[in-house]
Design an enzyme around this catalytic site. Structure first.
Site, short mmCIF file in Angstrom:
data_model
loop_
_atom_site.label_atom_id
_atom_site.label_comp_id
_atom_site.label_asym_id
_atom_site.label_seq_id
_atom_site.Cartn_x
_atom_site.Cartn_y
_atom_site.Cartn_z
N SER A 110 0.81 -1.22 0.00
CA SER A 110 0.00 0.00 0.00
C SER A 110 0.83 1.26 0.00
O SER A 110 0.34 2.32 -0.35
CB SER A 110 -0.92 0.02 1.23
OG SER A 110 -0.15 0.04 2.42
N CYS A 111 2.11 1.17 0.39
CA CYS A 111 2.92 2.36 0.53
C CYS A 111 4.38 2.05 0.29
O CYS A 111 4.98 1.32 1.06
CB CYS A 111 2.76 2.97 1.92
SG CYS A 111 3.87 4.36 2.23
N GLY A 112 4.94 2.61 -0.79
CA GLY A 112 6.32 2.34 -1.09
C GLY A 112 7.28 3.09 -0.21
O GLY A 112 8.48 2.87 -0.28
#
Length: 278
Positions: A110-112
């Protein structure tokens, strides 16, 4: 090679009662990236186009400048509990020695940027200045590209559970579409494709994403020299700030014949007149 979909049992509740049946789900598996044998990071991704993914990731992280910087990329012997290769470990050999700081965290789907503690760490300066006022884009064509992207999301059609990113020419010709459970991975995959095809800086392209436009997606577009980013959903405030700072055209809420332009209005061929009233 791991599959991109998997079947799992589910119980569907309907007005007529509970129905037991298998459901098709998008696969999420870890991919460990190693540089010259040293573990760099682990990202949660949907298997497929892993070579594009690693090129896009290493480029966005300023570890490589071109595809020629990678001598080889090979899957290592990561195995499951039955001794089969999972194809979830990639070792990359670089042409020249580059100081690589191992990431002490897992990049989730969901979040790099999860685990990054300082904004300065992600404000990477691009090597490419975006062209002023070009390419010129027809607003009607821009509004139609999410539907074109959606029509090419084959795994989403089966699962309903994947993001997509697409690279298009200014006349709407599709260059590359990639799907992944992580929106940042999908963007890395199309940028990695462009890098391998010698199309970076990608000054003559438009990037369309199926979800929201985060700071990280804007940064990746700027790094690759992509002048236009369109998103089906909303951008974040920091994404808008970064787009404006770098002269990127950022469009959000691309739905039907409407959209919000947050920066770079000058690239639209026929910008409508301002409406009066509230």
């Amino acid at each position: 090679m791991s599959r991109v979909t998997a079947r799992r049992p589910t119980r569907r509740i309907t007005p007529a009662g509970i129905v037991s049946r298998p459901d098709t789900l998008a696969v999420e598996e870890p991919l460990e990236l190693r540089v010259d044998g040293t573990a760099l990071t682990v990202t949660m991704r949907t298997p497929g186009n892993d070579i594009d993914l690693l090129h896009g990731f290493l480029f966005s992280e300023n570890i490589i400048e071109s595809a020629d910087d990678i001598v080889s990329a090979r899957y290592c012997a990561g195995t499951d509990d039955q001794g089969r290769n999972t194809y979830n470990v990639l070792d990359i050999q670089l042409r020249r020695a580059v100081p690589v700081q191992p990431r002490g965290f897992v990049t989730n789907s969901s979040c790099g940027l999860c685990g990054t503690t300082a904004l300065d760490q992600v404000r990477t300066r691009s090597r490419f200045r975006l062209p002023t006022g070009s390419p010129r884009v027809d607003p009607a064509l821009l509004a139609a590209l999410p539907d074109e992207l959606r029509s090419r999301q084959t795994v989403f059609e089966a699962t309903g559970g994947l993001h997509a990113a697409g690279l298009f020419t200014p006349d709407g010709t599709v260059l590359a579409v990639r799907e992944d459970i992580g929106r940042h991975n999908a963007v890395d995959k199309v940028i990695g494709w462009a890098l391998r095809e010698g199309r970076v800086p990608a000054h003559d392209t438009l990037l369309i994403v199926s979800g929201r436009a985060s700071f990280e997606l804007v940064q990746k577009a700027v790094m690759a020299g992509i002048p236009v980013l369109g998103a089906v959903s909303a951008p974040s405030s920091l994404a808008v700030d970064l787009a404006a700072d770098n002269g990127l055209t950022l469009a959000g809420f691309l739905r039907g014949d409407t959209m919000n332009i947050y920066s770079g209005l000058d690239r639209l061929e026929t910008a409508p007149a301002e409406a009066t009233g509230t």
